[in-house]
Design an enzyme around this catalytic site. Structure first.
Site, PDB file in Angstrom:
ATOM      1  N   GLY A   1      -5.358 -44.713  46.516  1.00 51.05           N
ATOM      2  CA  GLY A   1      -5.155 -45.345  45.749  1.00 51.05           C
ATOM      3  C   GLY A   1      -6.581 -46.087  44.862  1.00 51.05           C
ATOM      4  N   SER A   2      -6.306 -47.063  43.892  1.00 46.79           N
ATOM      5  CA  SER A   2      -7.154 -47.725  42.956  1.00 46.79           C
ATOM      6  C   SER A   2      -8.283 -48.360  44.172  1.00 46.79           C
ATOM      7  CB  SER A   2      -6.531 -48.675  42.226  1.00 46.79           C
ATOM      8  OG  SER A   2      -7.225 -49.660  41.590  1.00 46.79           O
ATOM      9  N   THR A   3      -9.342 -48.734  43.595  1.00 52.50           N
ATOM     10  CA  THR A   3     -10.479 -49.291  44.078  1.00 52.50           C
ATOM     11  C   THR A   3     -10.168 -51.067  44.387  1.00 52.50           C
ATOM     12  OG1 THR A   3     -11.833 -49.527  41.945  1.00 52.50           O
ATOM     13  CG2 THR A   3     -12.451 -47.672  43.659  1.00 52.50           C
ATOM     14  N   VAL A   4      -9.140 -51.341  43.383  1.00 53.50           N
ATOM     15  CA  VAL A   4      -8.692 -52.588  43.419  1.00 53.50           C
ATOM     16  C   VAL A   4      -8.026 -53.131  44.792  1.00 53.50           C
ATOM     17  CG1 VAL A   4      -7.121 -54.340  42.283  1.00 53.50           C
ATOM     18  CG2 VAL A   4      -8.242 -52.555  40.909  1.00 53.50           C
ATOM     19  N   GLY A   5      -7.469 -52.083  45.485  1.00 57.21           N
ATOM     20  CA  GLY A   5      -7.367 -52.180  46.657  1.00 57.21           C
ATOM     21  C   GLY A   5      -8.240 -52.968  47.953  1.00 57.21           C
TER      22      GLY A   5
END
Length: 270
Positions: A70-74
């Site tokens: 998933g996203s780097t926001v993770g």
């Protein structure tokens, strides 16, 4: 570089891995069998795991899963969990994907990877030593055994375990059995073959490093061997319902004991 598993008399298996973020913690495992995205699949404030129906939380758990996605926001979701006091105690991965590794580092969550997560079950008590990159599983029994790949006319001899057997009942596998006290592994392999098939051998063709398989509270330390025969019939004993010689490609059609294909592949490719 060869990495070695360590077994203690107190029922502890130490699994070697790689350190991602340092620290030493002890705790209870929360295990997922699929890759995890902290963004969308974990509540950043409460730590609730949204992808499980039992409303469990990652807070204060040893979180075990194959890898991230998933996203780097993770990575920042992991930091948010740390700020709110609901981060996991430690993270164990098969492969450290960059998003999870970054999140662990900025959140100071001990993390290791290159761990065989198939050996870890939900609810296990483990020690994560992310300084040395190891994981210890507590309160289990480790049993040494042998497993033999027997080949005739380029086909592999497989057995279906009797439903009355306490271990791996009803599944297909290789000729296997426990190593007796003070017994050499190769001799144990040949003894088991004779007991289960009536076929005699004087030596094996080759062996490889042990393979580890988890079954409930038991971890089997399997020492594999390779044998070749010519035009002989097997006579299975009470441990097996039936047997058959199969091509490598036919293995996928059988309900196999865990890591049977891995054993065969490593012996034939080594």
């Amino acid at each position: 570089m060869q990495r070695y598993y360590t077994i203690t008399e107190g029922g502890i298996l130490k699994i070697p891995g790689r350190s991602i973020c340092r620290g030493i913690v002890t705790g209870t495992v929360l295990k997922l069998d699929k890759p995890l995205s902290f963004l969308g699949e974990v509540d950043p404030v409460t730590g609730d795991l949204k992808i499980r129906g039992d409303r469990c939380s990652v807070a204060d758990k040893i979180l075990v899963f194959p890898s991230g996605k998933g996203s780097t926001v993770g990575s920042f979701v992991m930091y948010d969990l740390k700020v709110h006091g609901n981060a996991p105690k430690a993270i164990i991965n098969t492969f450290a994907e960059i998003i999870i590794a970054t999140g662990a580092v900025i959140s100071s969550i001990p993390m290791v990877d290159m761990i065989d997560t198939d050996l870890i079950n939900d609810g296990d008590k483990v020690v994560v030593d992310a300084n040395s990159g190891t994981v210890e599983i507590k309160d289990i029994e480790v049993i040494e055994c042998v497993s033999s790949v027997i080949i005739m006319n380029e086909k592999i001899l497989t057995f279906k375990r009797s439903p009355n057997m306490y271990s791996h009942s009803g599944t297909w596998g290789l000729c296997s059995g426990k190593i007796k006290s003070n017994e050499k592994p190769e001799f144990a392999a040949m003894r088991e073959i004779y007991e289960e098939t009536g076929i005699k051998f004087s030596h094996s063709v080759k062996t490889i490093d042990p393979i580890f398989v988890r079954e409930d509270r038991t971890i089997w330390k399997i020492i594999p061997f390779l044998f070749y025969i010519e035009n002989q019939n097997a006579k299975p004993n009470f441990e097996n319902d039936k047997y058959k010689f199969v091509d490598y490609n036919e293995l996928a059609q059988l309900d196999l004991v865990d890591k049977t294909v891995e054993i065969i592949k490593k012996l034939l490719n080594n």
